[in-house]
Design a protein around this motif. Structure first.
Motif, mmCIF file in Angstrom:
data_model
loop_
_atom_site.group_PDB
_atom_site.id
_atom_site.type_symbol
_atom_site.label_atom_id
_atom_site.label_comp_id
_atom_site.label_asym_id
_atom_site.label_seq_id
_atom_site.Cartn_x
_atom_site.Cartn_y
_atom_site.Cartn_z
ATOM 1 N N GLU A 69 35.007 38.807 39.291
ATOM 2 C CA GLU A 69 35.432 39.073 40.664
ATOM 3 C C GLU A 69 36.706 38.313 41.019
ATOM 4 N N ASP A 72 42.201 38.443 38.041
ATOM 5 C CA ASP A 72 43.172 39.509 38.264
ATOM 6 C C ASP A 72 43.506 40.234 36.967
ATOM 7 N N HIS A 96 35.079 46.599 36.394
ATOM 8 C CA HIS A 96 36.120 45.822 37.070
ATOM 9 C C HIS A 96 37.514 46.369 36.764
ATOM 10 N N MET A 101 41.107 45.506 38.131
ATOM 11 C CA MET A 101 41.448 44.355 37.301
ATOM 12 C C MET A 101 42.341 44.784 36.151
ATOM 13 N N ARG A 234 38.929 44.064 44.967
ATOM 14 C CA ARG A 234 38.513 45.053 43.978
ATOM 15 C C ARG A 234 37.907 46.255 44.683
#
Length: 250
Positions: A69, A72, A96, A101, A234
Motif C-alpha cells: 500500500e 510506489d 497493486h 503501483m 491506489r
C-alpha cells in the motif's frame, strides 16, 4: 508522481544466490546482496526517495498488504526460486500493479509468476551464459528511461539473452541489446496494465557485477521515476462502470 510525499521504492530480491553463496563470486560482486547494490544506486540517484528492500525469506516475502500500500514502485529480481513465491502474494502484487503501483522487472524476473501473470505469455527466451560483452542500444532516445544513458551502454560481461522473447508487443521499445554471438534482444520494454506502468530491463545477472555499473543504475533510477504513479492513492479499475447521467441507455 504528484504531491509532496517522497517517492517510495521497494527492491525485492529472492536472495537465494546470496544465501547459498552460489556463484562464489557473488559475495565479492554484491557484499550487500544484489538488492543492496540496486537500492544503493537508487538512493544515490534519487536522493529524495525512500528506498527499502525485501527478500523471499521475509514474512509474506516482505510483500504484505501494508507494505505494498505504501510502495510506489516495486523492483523485482528473481531467478532460482520463482515457484517458491506464494500464489497469494503474486495476486496481491498483481492487484497493486493494476491499481497503479509501478513495477520494474529485472533480468531473470521475466520468468517470475508476477510478470507472466501480468503479460499473459510464457515470457520464454533464448539464453547462453559465457560472459560475453553486451551492447545496449537506445532505440527510443526521447523516452524518459533513456535520458542520460550512453548509446550504446557497454556491459563487459553478461549472460546472453536472445530472441525469440515471448512477450506481447510492448508499449515502448526503449533498448535493444546485441551480443558477440550475433544475437539481439529486446532488453528494455514497457507495458501498461490497468493503471500500472511496467518496465522490463534484462541486464543484471548474479554472475557479474552489472548492478554496480553507474550506467545501469541510471537506467533503473529513470525507470523508477517513469513508473511512479501520478496519483498517490491506489485505485483499482472497475470491472464495470455505471452509465453516466445524461447519456442515453440502450
Amino acid at each position: 508522481m504528484s504531491g509532496e510525499r517522497a517517492l517510495r521504492a521497494l527492491v525485492w530480491n529472492e536472495g537465494v544466490h546470496e544465501a547459498n553463496r552460489n556463484p562464489p563470486s557473488i559475495a565479492e560482486h554484491y557484499p550487500d546482496g544484489m538488492h543492496g547494490a540496486i537500492a544503493a544506486g537508487l538512493r544515490r540517484l534519487l536522493p529524495g526517495a525512500e528506498v527499502s528492500t525485501a527478500t523471499l525469506a521475509d514474512p509474506e516475502h516482505g510483500l504484505g498488504e501494508q507494505v505494498l500500500e505504501r510502495t510506489d514502485v516495486l523492483l523485482w529480481w528473481g531467478h532460482a526460486a520463482h515457484d517458491a513465491v506464494d500464489d497469494a502474494v503474486v495476486e496481491r502484487v498483481v492487484e497493486h500493479v493494476l491499481g497503479g503501483m509501478g513495477l520494474l522487472v529485472l533480468h531473470s524476473g521475466h520468468f517470475s509468476k508476477v510478470f507472466r501473470r501480468l503479460l499473459g505469455t510464457t515470457c520464454s527466451l533464448a539464453w547462453r551464459n559465457e560472459g560475453e560483452r553486451e551492447l545496449v542500444w537506445t532505440v527510443k532516445p526521447s523516452h524518459p528511461i533513456a535520458q542520460g544513458v550512453p548509446n550504446p551502454l557497454v556491459i563487459p560481461e553478461q549472460e546472453m539473452y536472445g530472441e525469440f522473447f515471448d512477450i506481447p508487443d510492448p508499449d515502448d521499445l526503449v533498448f535493444i541489446s546485441s551480443f558477440a554471438g550475433g544475437e539481439v534482444f529486446r532488453s528494455g520494454v514497457t507495458f501498461t496494465r490497468g493503471r500500472g506502468r511496467i518496465f522490463y530491463f534484462s541486464p543484471g545477472d548474479q554472475d557479474y557485477p552489472v548492478y554496480q555499473q553507474a550506467e545501469v543504475q541510471q537506467v533503473l533510477a529513470n525507470g523508477v521515476r517513469w513508473a511512479a504513479p501520478d496519483e498517490p492513492q491506489r485505485r483499482m479499475p472497475r470491472v464495470s462502470n455505471p452509465p453516466r447521467e445524461g447519456f442515453a441507455q440502450r
